[in-house]
Enzyme design. Structure first.
Site, short mmCIF file in Angstrom:
data_model
loop_
_atom_site.label_atom_id
_atom_site.label_comp_id
_atom_site.label_asym_id
_atom_site.label_seq_id
_atom_site.Cartn_x
_atom_site.Cartn_y
_atom_site.Cartn_z
CG HIS A 14 -2.29 -1.54 0.80
ND1 HIS A 14 -2.29 -1.28 2.03
CD2 HIS A 14 -2.45 -2.28 0.63
CE1 HIS A 14 -4.22 -1.86 2.40
NE2 HIS A 14 -3.28 -2.38 0.57
CD GLU B 188 -2.27 3.80 2.68
OE1 GLU B 188 -1.62 3.40 2.12
OE2 GLU B 188 -3.06 4.25 3.67
CB CYS C 205 -1.96 2.02 6.26
SG CYS C 205 -2.02 0.93 4.77
CB CYS D 155 -6.30 -0.64 5.51
SG CYS D 155 -4.97 -0.94 5.15
#
Length: 148
Positions: free
Chosen positions: A57, A59, A90, A87
C-alpha cells in the site's frame, strides 16, 4: 494565489500526483508523501499489482522510504499525507512508527481504520481529513468505473 510549498494543501497535491501515477499503472489510485521539517522525505503510491504484494500500500511503501531517509524507525516528527484513509494494516504500522500527524483526503467507508471500534493509531498521532477529498474521490471513481 500561489500555494506555499510548505502548506498542507501543497503536500496533499503531491500525494495526489502519486495517486495519479498509480492510476496510470492500473493500481488503485492511492498516493502518499511523508513530510519532515516542511520537506518531503518519501513519496509512494499503491504497488500491490506491480509487486504482487498485498502489503504494498502507498502508506507502507512511504513509511519504509521515510525510515530509510531519516535513518530511524520512528516518525514522531513527521506528517503522512495520503489520499485515502489508511486501512487497519497501515494504521497498525503507523502506530508502531509513532507517526506525529496523519492527514488524509477521502474517507474509506469500507476498509478505513476509523471503522474499527478501538483506537488504532498511536495516542499522540494527530489526525485530520477532508483536504482535497473531492479530487481524491473523483480519481477513485474513475478507476473503479474503468474496471467495470
Amino acid at each position: 494565489m500561489e500555494l506555499s510549498i510548505h502548506s498542507d494543501e501543497h503536500f496533499m497535491q503531491q500525494a495526489l500526483k502519486q495517486a495519479e501515477m498509480a492510476f496510470e499503472k492500473e493500481e488503485v489510485p492511492v498516493g502518499a508523501v511523508v513530510v519532515a521539517e516542511n520537506r518531503i522525505i518519501a513519496r509512494a503510491h499503491n504497488m500491490t499489482e506491480q509487486l504482487t504484494d498485498v502489503t504494498a500500500h502507498a502508506e507502507m511503501l512511504a513509511i519504509t522510504a521515510a525510515f530509510d531517509a531519516i535513518g530511524g524507525k520512528y516518525l514522531n516528527e513527521c506528517t503522512l499525507f495520503v489520499t485515502l484513509e489508511p486501512c487497519v494494516m497501515c494504521a497498525g504500522a503507523l502506530y508502531w512508527a509513532q507517526l506525529g500527524r496523519l492527514v488524509y483526503a477521502a474517507e474509506d467507508s469500507k476498509r478505513g481504520f476509523s471503522l474499527h471500534p478501538k483506537k488504532i493509531l498511536h495516542p499522540r498521532t494527530e489526525t485530520s481529513h477532508g483536504l482535497l477529498k473531492t479530487q481524491s474521490e473523483e480519481l477513485l471513481k474513475q478507476f473503479f468505473a474503468r474496471l467495470r
